[in-house]
Design a protein around this motif. Structure first.
Motif, mmCIF file in Angstrom:
data_model
loop_
_atom_site.group_PDB
_atom_site.id
_atom_site.type_symbol
_atom_site.label_atom_id
_atom_site.label_comp_id
_atom_site.label_asym_id
_atom_site.label_seq_id
_atom_site.Cartn_x
_atom_site.Cartn_y
_atom_site.Cartn_z
ATOM 1 N N ALA A 170 -8.109 3.800 -4.355
ATOM 2 C CA ALA A 170 -7.773 2.680 -4.457
ATOM 3 C C ALA A 170 -6.479 2.041 -5.136
ATOM 4 O O ALA A 170 -5.702 1.418 -5.184
ATOM 5 C CB ALA A 170 -8.520 1.247 -4.128
ATOM 6 N N THR A 208 -3.468 4.804 -4.023
ATOM 7 C CA THR A 208 -2.271 3.877 -3.058
ATOM 8 C C THR A 208 -2.017 2.713 -3.133
ATOM 9 O O THR A 208 -1.973 2.078 -2.674
ATOM 10 C CB THR A 208 -3.872 3.293 -1.645
ATOM 11 N N SER A 209 -1.822 2.898 -4.077
ATOM 12 C CA SER A 209 -1.422 1.263 -5.385
ATOM 13 C C SER A 209 -0.081 1.812 -6.383
ATOM 14 O O SER A 209 0.795 1.100 -5.492
ATOM 15 C CB SER A 209 -2.928 0.508 -6.043
ATOM 16 N N LYS A 216 0.749 -1.194 0.197
ATOM 17 C CA LYS A 216 0.535 -0.242 0.114
ATOM 18 C C LYS A 216 0.686 1.435 0.155
ATOM 19 O O LYS A 216 1.763 1.308 0.975
ATOM 20 C CB LYS A 216 -1.242 -0.164 1.048
ATOM 21 N N HIS A 274 -8.888 -2.405 -2.871
ATOM 22 C CA HIS A 274 -7.453 -2.044 -3.172
ATOM 23 C C HIS A 274 -6.834 -3.676 -3.453
ATOM 24 O O HIS A 274 -5.682 -3.049 -4.313
ATOM 25 C CB HIS A 274 -7.007 -2.118 -1.967
ATOM 26 N N GLU A 318 -8.067 1.157 1.226
ATOM 27 C CA GLU A 318 -7.038 0.986 1.285
ATOM 28 C C GLU A 318 -7.368 -0.327 1.669
ATOM 29 O O GLU A 318 -5.003 -1.165 1.753
ATOM 30 C CB GLU A 318 -6.820 2.043 2.741
#
Length: 464
Positions: free
Chosen positions: A120, A123-124, A34, A59, A54
């Motif tokens: 998503a 944060t990837s 993450k 995610h 998240e």
């Protein structure tokens, strides 16, 4: 010397083969990764959506798609920065406009902005952001079953491409080989598509003025996204071309396009460069978007050739049906969309009513004024329905005074067949469901409205 070179080459080949085999058998857990992303959007999401983006399935899907399509798209640092800024602006304004009472209701976890797929992706990985932007492009033009089928076919073909390279002994990065083995179900792609659609609806409301300007430009366009009908080749080419074009535009580099991919990207990502259309009619539209540096002008050399205006995209979908052959589908991004937002549905409904009243073009203003007056009078008489009638009167006023909403009113008046009540189309000949002006043009109905016998007598004398 030649023998030494031969041994070195053999060693390199053996090492490459070992890495390839290891990559093919590696099992990488994408839930463990993450990245930190800019906070504005994350702080505006509800706890449920933020947790899903998240730590949840969304995610995981974003991570897997980002890894699977790594290396497909060009680097677009300026575009990603501009897109992130626009997302933050839209999210903040949407949350500020949200009714406060919803936040404390039992549905509070589902209120506000649905930025699940964006957060998503953010944060990837950067590639995951590109995949999210592709999902927005597809959601902007295609219906949900078609968009999900396209995404599923892209995943299948990308896996096949990676497997082919492995079988041929080509060196493959470990993460790419691992990504090809990850499970990405159709349900996962459907969730991604639904989130992208929800975000687009929010962005359209916030960016309504510029979005309407873009739709008006489509009156002067008649072009295809590209001419390829195979999904993987056509969509991938349009995806990369749109990213490259928008990256240069936000950087202040003017671009000329003969296809509609860039227009689709503008519509889906809500970043608006100045647009010049050259053809039978030259049109220059100044969008004045602060996210686009000076000089970022998109020139389109297109002129309409027939009545089917807009940006078209035709694809042959192999994953649209579980059984049977491929299905040919075509969609158009046009001035008059097939789907009407709920707030504009009211304006179209007023148009349907006046169509049923057989109101001529010259009588539209008078008809709307009569409708507004009737709503005002009836709301004063019956407080139980005052809220509904008052809001209906306001909608009618918007149809009369606002050019933007007038377009939806005109659509309902021209094509009342899009609406039916109880399965009965209110436009059908002989249908008495809605009489002109609610029947007030008839003397019998009008007499019933007078409670005083003296007033009724005067009206009867006037009509004798």
């Amino acid at each position: 010397m030649s023998a030494s070179l031969g041994r070195i080459q053999a060693s390199v080949a053996a090492a490459t083969q070992e890495v390839t085999v290891a990559a093919a058998n590696i099992n990488f857990d994408f839930t463990l990764v993450k990245l930190e992303a800019p906070k504005p959007l994350g702080e505006l999401l509800t706890w449920k959506r933020k947790h899903e983006a998240e730590n949840g399935r969304s995610h995981i899907t974003a991570r897997r798609l980002g890894a699977l399509f790594d290396g497909v798209c060009p680097d677009t640092p300026n575009l990603i920065e501009a897109y992130g800024t626009r997302v933050a602006e839209i999210s903040k304004q949407a949350v500020d406009n949200e009714p406060k009472e919803y936040r404390d209701s039992i549905f509070s976890a589902y209120t506000g902005v649905d930025g699940t797929s964006i957060w998503a992706a953010a944060t990837s990985s950067k590639t995951a952001i590109h995949v999210h932007m592709l999902a927005c492009m597809l959601a902007e033009l295609w219906d949900p079953p078609e968009a999900v089928s396209i995404l599923e076919e892209l995943v299948t073909e990308r896996r096949r491409y990676i497997a082919t390279r492995l079988e041929q002994g080509e060196p493959i990065h470990i993460s790419l080989a691992a990504a090809a083995q990850q499970d990405i179900s159709r349900q996962d792609l459907a969730v991604l598509d639904a989130s992208a659609r929800a975000w687009i609806q929010t962005a359209r409301v916030v960016m309504r003025v510029k979005y309407t300007q873009l739709k008006l430009i489509l009156k002067n366009l008649d072009t295809f996204v590209n001419e390829k009908t195979d999904v993987f080749g056509g969509v991938t080419e349009a995806w990369k071309l749109t990213l490259e074009t928008m990256e240069k535009l936000v950087s202040g580099i003017p671009q000329e396009s003969r296809h509609g991919a860039a227009v689709l990207g503008i519509s889906a990502w809500h970043i608006y460069p100045d647009i010049h259309v050259f053809g039978a009619r030259n049109v220059e539209v100044q969008m004045n978007d602060p996210l686009v540096h000076n000089g970022g002008i998109l020139s389109l050399g297109c002129s309409p050739s027939d009545s089917h205006l807009g940006v078209h995209w035709s694809l042959c979908l192999n994953h649209f049906k579980f059984y049977g052959s491929s299905v040919q589908r075509k969609q158009t991004l046009q001035e008059n969309p097939n789907m009407i937002a709920f707030r504009n549905f009211h304006h179209a409904f007023i148009g349907v009513i006046l169509s049923k009243w057989e109101t001529s073009t010259e009588e539209i203003s008078t008809g709307l004024q009569v409708f507004i007056s009737l709503c005002s009078l009836m709301s004063a008489e019956d407080p139980n329905i005052a809220i509904v009638l008052n809001s209906t009167g306001i909608v009618a006023q918007e149809c009369r005074d606002d050019p933007t909403t007038r377009a939806f009113f005109d659509y309902g008046r021209r094509k009342p067949q899009f609406l039916s009540i109880g399965g009965i189309a209110i436009y059908e000949p002989g249908d008495q469901l809605l009489k002109p002006y609610f029947g007030l043009c008839g003397i019998e109905t009008l007499l019933k409205c007078f409670q005083n016998p003296h007033d009724r007598g005067l009206l009867e004398q006037e009509n004798i």
